[in-house]
Design an enzyme around this catalytic site. Structure first.
Site, PDB file in Angstrom:
ATOM      1  N   SER A   7       1.033  -1.140   0.208  1.00  0.00           N
ATOM      2  CA  SER A   7       0.220  -0.091   0.053  1.00  0.00           C
ATOM      3  C   SER A   7       0.997   1.656  -0.084  1.00  0.00           C
ATOM      4  CB  SER A   7      -1.337   0.332   1.295  1.00  0.00           C
ATOM      5  OG  SER A   7      -1.507   1.467   1.320  1.00  0.00           O
ATOM      6  N   HIS A  32      -1.246  -1.589  -4.513  1.00  0.00           N
ATOM      7  CA  HIS A  32      -2.517  -1.225  -3.803  1.00  0.00           C
ATOM      8  C   HIS A  32      -2.940   0.614  -3.278  1.00  0.00           C
ATOM      9  CE1 HIS A  32      -5.676  -2.051  -0.857  1.00  0.00           C
ATOM     10  NE2 HIS A  32      -5.335  -0.908  -0.194  1.00  0.00           N
ATOM     11  N   ASP A  34      -4.794   3.446  -2.002  1.00  0.00           N
ATOM     12  CA  ASP A  34      -5.407   4.110  -1.474  1.00  0.00           C
ATOM     13  C   ASP A  34      -6.410   5.499  -1.555  1.00  0.00           C
ATOM     14  OD1 ASP A  34      -5.724   1.111   0.757  1.00  0.00           O
ATOM     15  OD2 ASP A  34      -4.096   1.796   1.345  1.00  0.00           O
ATOM     16  N   MET A  36      -9.061   7.857  -0.522  1.00  0.00           N
ATOM     17  CA  MET A  36      -9.423   8.582   1.079  1.00  0.00           C
ATOM     18  C   MET A  36     -10.568   9.407   0.607  1.00  0.00           C
ATOM     19  SD  MET A  36      -6.910   7.208   4.307  1.00  0.00           S
ATOM     20  CE  MET A  36      -6.122   5.736   4.096  1.00  0.00           C
ATOM     21  N   HIS A  65      -8.248   1.244  -4.214  1.00  0.00           N
ATOM     22  CA  HIS A  65      -9.186   0.774  -3.264  1.00  0.00           C
ATOM     23  C   HIS A  65     -10.016   2.211  -2.904  1.00  0.00           C
ATOM     24  CE1 HIS A  65      -9.798  -0.135   1.639  1.00  0.00           C
ATOM     25  NE2 HIS A  65     -11.100  -0.219   1.538  1.00  0.00           N
ATOM     26  N   MET A  67     -11.502   3.808  -0.263  1.00  0.00           N
ATOM     27  CA  MET A  67     -13.098   4.357   0.414  1.00  0.00           C
ATOM     28  C   MET A  67     -13.371   5.351   0.616  1.00  0.00           C
ATOM     29  SD  MET A  67      -9.608   3.125   3.146  1.00  0.00           S
ATOM     30  CE  MET A  67      -8.219   2.884   1.982  1.00  0.00           C
ATOM     31  N   MET A 136     -11.421  -5.877   5.494  1.00  0.00           N
ATOM     32  CA  MET A 136     -10.716  -4.843   6.516  1.00  0.00           C
ATOM     33  C   MET A 136     -10.145  -5.743   7.245  1.00  0.00           C
ATOM     34  SD  MET A 136      -9.662  -2.362   4.203  1.00  0.00           S
ATOM     35  CE  MET A 136      -9.071  -1.598   5.506  1.00  0.00           C
ATOM     36  N   GLY A 141      -9.038   3.553   7.043  1.00  0.00           N
ATOM     37  CA  GLY A 141      -8.944   5.676   6.911  1.00  0.00           C
ATOM     38  C   GLY A 141      -7.202   6.160   7.014  1.00  0.00           C
ATOM     39  N   GLY A 143      -2.933   3.879   8.042  1.00  0.00           N
ATOM     40  CA  GLY A 143      -2.300   2.738   8.067  1.00  0.00           C
ATOM     41  C   GLY A 143      -1.763   2.711   9.096  1.00  0.00           C
ATOM     42  N   ASP A 174      -6.594  -6.571   4.066  1.00  0.00           N
ATOM     43  CA  ASP A 174      -6.368  -4.902   4.508  1.00  0.00           C
ATOM     44  C   ASP A 174      -5.763  -4.554   5.518  1.00  0.00           C
ATOM     45  OD1 ASP A 174      -5.175  -2.523   3.607  1.00  0.00           O
ATOM     46  OD2 ASP A 174      -6.561  -1.975   2.070  1.00  0.00           O
ATOM     47  N   GLY A 196       1.104  -2.220   3.870  1.00  0.00           N
ATOM     48  CA  GLY A 196       1.813  -0.901   4.045  1.00  0.00           C
ATOM     49  C   GLY A 196       3.042  -0.367   4.728  1.00  0.00           C
TER      50      GLY A 196
HETATM   51  C1  DX5 Z   1      -5.706   1.611   5.898  1.00  0.00           C
HETATM   52  C2  DX5 Z   1      -6.035   0.655   3.929  1.00  0.00           C
HETATM   53  C3  DX5 Z   1      -4.336  -0.095   4.036  1.00  0.00           C
HETATM   54  C4  DX5 Z   1      -2.984   0.675   4.345  1.00  0.00           C
HETATM   55  C5  DX5 Z   1      -2.347  -1.146   5.110  1.00  0.00           C
HETATM   56  O1  DX5 Z   1      -6.862   2.904   6.027  1.00  0.00           O
HETATM   57  O2  DX5 Z   1      -6.936   0.311   3.412  1.00  0.00           O
HETATM   58  O3  DX5 Z   1      -4.558  -0.264   3.286  1.00  0.00           O
HETATM   59  O4  DX5 Z   1      -2.458   1.137   4.127  1.00  0.00           O
HETATM   60  O5  DX5 Z   1      -1.418  -0.390   5.413  1.00  0.00           O
HETATM   61  P1  DX5 Z   1      -0.841  -1.094   6.640  1.00  0.00           P
HETATM   62  O6  DX5 Z   1      -0.400  -1.848   6.440  1.00  0.00           O
HETATM   63  O7  DX5 Z   1       0.164   0.165   7.824  1.00  0.00           O
HETATM   64  O8  DX5 Z   1      -2.366  -1.437   7.872  1.00  0.00           O
HETATM   65 ZN    ZN Z   2      -6.748  -0.381   1.553  1.00  0.00          ZN
END
Ligand code: DX5
Ligand code: ZN
Length: 218
Positions: A7, A32, A34, A36, A65, A67, A136, A141, A143, A174, A196
């Site tokens: 990510s 990946h 993300d 948001m 992804h 969100m 999830m 939201g 990492g 994820d 991530g």
């Molecule tokens: C969270 C994201 C994830 C995030 C994962 O909202 O959808 O993809 O980047 O990050 P890590 O691996 O650090 O939990």
């Molecule tokens: Zn994600």
């Protein structure tokens, strides 16, 4: 084969070209991305402009992804900027069937995501329509959060649903995954792993190797 989808949320945004080169060289399968919107989730990350620019420097599969609330508004935009797989959240979309059809009509793979508190039953109506399910394992939201242990059972349940129906559907997980728990997530039934912070904090090549070795450890 287990696919690793680093990510980019945890990458150095001033050096994305090199960050992507590193994960490609390390053997990642997907990137990946993300997205948001500050509404479905509190944070705002990046959108079409960044993805469009990244598309010009890599051929890696873009696993986008979303969100975002009402993702159906932006499917054409994300297709145009280079997405290969688009994930929408069941909690965020009131016309899921139509949105999956829209993604497919644009020649992309469609995926639906469920949050940790959303029951797995919510995805049943779409199981035979999608290419991937995203479970999830943290609240979406941010990492760097801790993996929620209760989600392992959900991975097992979704894998079972896929097997029972003899479907060719990927199961992506994820949030909060690293070398210490990735084997458990894979053993539970995931075949696409998002990571991530566990990939981008420190030496990327070493981190990817550690995660892949952990997956294949006995
Ligand atoms: C969270 C994201 C994830 C995030 C994962 O909202 O959808 O993809 O980047 O990050 P890590 O691996 O650090 O939990
Ligand atoms: Zn994600």
């Amino acid at each position: 084969m287990i696919k690793l989808a680093p990510s980019i949320l945890a990458a150095d945004y001033a050096d994305l070209r090199n960050e992507i080169r590193k994960i490609e060289e390390a053997g990642a399968s997907y990137l990946h991305l993300d997205v948001m919107d500050g509404h479905f989730v509190p944070a705002i990350s990046f959108g079409m402009c960044v993805i469009t620019s990244l598309r010009k420097i890599t051929d890696i599969v873009f696993d986008v992804h979303l969100m975002i609330t009402d993702p159906e508004r932006y499917i054409e935009d994300f297709a145009k900027c280079g997405a290969d797989i688009i994930t929408i959240h069941v909690e965020a979309c009131s016309c899921i069937d139509e949105t999956i059809d829209k993604i497919h009509a644009l020649g992309l793979k469609a995926s639906i995501a469920i949050n940790p508190k959303t029951p797995v039953e919510k995805i049943i109506p779409y199981l035979d329509k999608v290419d991937m399910i995203l479970v999830m394992s943290v609240e979406p939201g941010f990492g760097g959060q801790k993996y929620i242990d209760d989600c392992t059972q959900k991975i097992v349940q979704v894998r079972q649903m896929i097997e029972e129906r003899h479907l060719d559907v990927d199961l992506e997980v994820d949030g909060g995954i690293g070398k210490g728990n990735v084997k458990m997530v894979v053993d539970a039934g995931a075949n696409v792993i998002v990571a991530g912070s566990a990939v981008f904090n420190g030496d990327v090549q070493q981190n990817v190797n550690d995660i892949m070795n952990a997956i294949h450890a006995d």
